[in-house]
Enzyme design. Structure first.
Site, short mmCIF file in Angstrom:
data_model
loop_
_atom_site.label_atom_id
_atom_site.label_comp_id
_atom_site.label_asym_id
_atom_site.label_seq_id
_atom_site.Cartn_x
_atom_site.Cartn_y
_atom_site.Cartn_z
N GLY A 224 78.30 53.42 35.34
CA GLY A 224 78.53 54.59 34.45
C GLY A 224 79.26 54.70 33.29
O GLY A 224 79.53 55.66 32.69
N ARG A 263 73.41 50.81 32.58
CA ARG A 263 73.10 51.58 31.39
C ARG A 263 73.58 50.80 30.14
O ARG A 263 73.01 50.32 29.06
CB ARG A 263 73.11 52.82 31.30
CG ARG A 263 72.60 53.57 29.84
CD ARG A 263 72.94 55.21 30.21
NE ARG A 263 72.72 55.83 31.08
CZ ARG A 263 71.42 56.45 31.16
NH1 ARG A 263 70.70 56.48 30.23
NH2 ARG A 263 71.03 57.36 32.09
N CYS A 338 49.67 65.96 26.94
CA CYS A 338 49.42 67.48 26.60
C CYS A 338 50.64 68.44 27.48
O CYS A 338 50.34 69.09 28.28
CB CYS A 338 48.20 67.90 27.29
SG CYS A 338 46.98 66.63 27.15
N TYR A 367 66.77 52.64 31.75
CA TYR A 367 66.16 54.02 32.11
C TYR A 367 65.30 54.29 31.26
O TYR A 367 65.31 55.45 30.80
CB TYR A 367 67.34 54.84 32.33
CG TYR A 367 68.54 54.53 33.33
CD1 TYR A 367 68.30 54.61 34.63
CD2 TYR A 367 69.46 53.93 32.91
CE1 TYR A 367 69.34 54.20 35.66
CE2 TYR A 367 70.68 53.67 33.75
CZ TYR A 367 70.27 53.60 35.02
OH TYR A 367 71.60 53.31 35.75
C1 LIG Z 1 73.08 54.06 38.97
C2 LIG Z 1 74.17 53.59 39.69
C3 LIG Z 1 75.07 52.61 38.98
C4 LIG Z 1 74.53 52.31 37.46
O1 LIG Z 1 75.12 53.35 36.70
P1 LIG Z 1 74.80 53.39 35.14
O2 LIG Z 1 75.19 54.72 34.38
O3 LIG Z 1 73.57 52.64 34.83
O4 LIG Z 1 76.01 52.27 34.55
C5 LIG Z 1 76.04 51.91 39.62
N1 LIG Z 1 76.32 52.12 40.97
C6 LIG Z 1 75.56 53.05 41.50
C7 LIG Z 1 76.10 53.43 43.09
C8 LIG Z 1 74.59 53.81 41.11
O5 LIG Z 1 74.03 54.66 41.62
#
Ligand SMILES: *Cc1c(COP(=O)(O)O)cnc(C)c1O
Length: 403
Positions: A224, A263, A338, A367
């Site tokens: 995240g 990400r 569309c 993503y």
């Molecule tokens: C989606 C997810 C990630 C990766 O999240 P990013 O935002 O791509 O870094 C890591 N751990 C879990 C459990 C996730 O669901």
């Protein structure tokens, strides 16, 4: 865009557009620099769901400590590609087949999402053993972000009130070894906010461990790490993050931390290249219709942002009539679908954009293709290219099922 990549993008045959171009040297360098900022007691895993492209996973395998998979499909894909890689298996809604396969594939950690899942695990184990982390929706405060997976009511992980029952099940079953906790609560935080969250999680976990008299050697604090699509050059401050983690670890001598970003690792290495099919004006506003669209690159629709882009003028493009163009005004870039939702960037100021010019959308490495509604309107798929050392364009056939 760096010169060698621009050269690559400019020389892609028009018939191959739209194309995804992945810059593997940049990915390697970016990941290496992330790794370099992290203390020794922090393991770096890559969340495969951000982009499971085989070339990317292979490039990453040299730089990361392992991979986090979130489904049986990702598990099989990653294991087949990288037989020796460390894999941890998380994600919601695991089936008994998934868990059975995970044990057979020798995953390093299983992230248990609920008591039901733990029970299913015990029913498929036979004589095998499992190293598990309990995923918990830890009771911490999260600053409002785009994507919140916990802190309040959430389908992900265990409610803290369920932890004791799971501890008991594990204590009664010698095949299961509890290695620690998993906490992935939010996405899109900057380094300071993310550190504050990790600090709170670790303190809460330490307190919980003392009360229960159990050992806690490992916490996976999830992914995240923020990616700012409005400011492509302002990347997550990994250096501050690494320093902060070092300070947290200094207060918890026996602890290992794991992180599993997706990400922030691959977003920057991908470019979606296409060209302008039409330029039109409607009630005073300019629109450019591009080949492709959000069925290839859903990211801006999913996250409601303008995908950053660069215009690559094509002066050699000739038409037997006047070439439509727009100059010095805001233009909305749309795709071939569309639906009014097929917008890649909205009212962005440009100098000049003509039919036939190329557009390279940046930050399309995570993503992007793999979250897109690829079958909608039955347009053809993009082509895939992996830009690598020596600038040899490496054409690559899409591995996604076309059914
Ligand atoms: C989606 C997810 C990630 C990766 O999240 P990013 O935002 O791509 O870094 C890591 N751990 C879990 C459990 C996730 O669901």
């Amino acid at each position: 865009m760096k010169e060698s990549l621009l050269h690559h993008v400019r020389h892609l045959p028009a018939a191959q557009l739209p194309s995804y171009v992945y810059d593997l040297p940049s990915l390697r360098q970016h990941t290496r620099s992330i790794r370099a900022t992290l203390p020794r007691r922090v393991e770096l895993l890559y969340a495969v769901k951000a982009n499971p492209d085989p070339h990317l996973l292979q490039a990453l395998a040299e730089q990361v400590d392992g991979f986090e998979v979130a489904s049986g499909g990702e598990l099989r894909h990653t294991r087949a590609l990288l037989p020796d890689a460390a894999i941890v298996f998380g994600g919601p809604g695991k089936t008994s087949t998934d868990l059975d396969e995970a044990l057979s594939a020798g995953v390093e950690r299983l992230h248990v999402d609920s008591e039901q899942e733990l029970r299913i695990l015990t029913s498929v184990m036979g004589h095998r053993t499992a190293d598990v982390l309990l995923r918990v929706n830890a009771p911490v405060m999260i600053r409002r972000t785009a994507l919140t997976m916990g802190g309040g009511p959430s389908p992900f992980g265990l409610d803290p009130s369920q932890l004791d029952r799971c501890l008991q099940i594990i204590a009664d079953d010698e095949r299961i070894r509890l290695q620690g906790l998993h906490v992935h609560l939010a996405s899109g935080l900057d380094a300071r906010a993310h550190l504050a969250l990790v600090d709170e999680v670790v303190s809460w976990a330490d307190c919980w461990r003392r009360q229960r008299g159990t050992e806690l050697t490992e916490i996976n604090v999830g992914g995240g790490m923020g990616v700012d699509y409005d400011r492509p050059h302002q990347t997550f401050d990994w250096s501050a993050f690494g320093t902060g983690l070092q300070q947290i670890l200094a207060r918890h001598p026996g602890l290992t931390l794991k992180i599993e970003p997706g990400r922030s690792v691959t977003a920057y290495c991908g470019t979606y290249v296409t060209r302008v099919l039409d330029v039109k004006f409607s009630r005073g506003e300019a629109f450019a219709v591009l080949r492709g669209g959000t069925h290839h690159l859903r990211t801006p629709a999913a996250k409601q942002h303008d995908q950053p882009f660069e215009i690559i003028p094509d002066d050699a493009w000739h038409l037997p009539w006047i070439r439509p163009e727009v100059r010095d005004e805001p233009v909305t870039l749309v795709g071939q679908l569309c639906t009014p939702k097929d917008v890649l960037a909205r009212r962005v100021m440009i100098n000049r954009l003509r039919v036939g010019d190329r557009i390279a959308f940046a930050m399309a490495g995570a993503y992007a293709w793999n979250i897109s509604h690829q079958g909608f309107l039955m347009h053809s798929h993009p082509t895939f290219h992996h830009h690598d050392e020596g600038d040899r364009p490496v054409p690559y056939k899409c591995v996604c099922r076309t059914a």
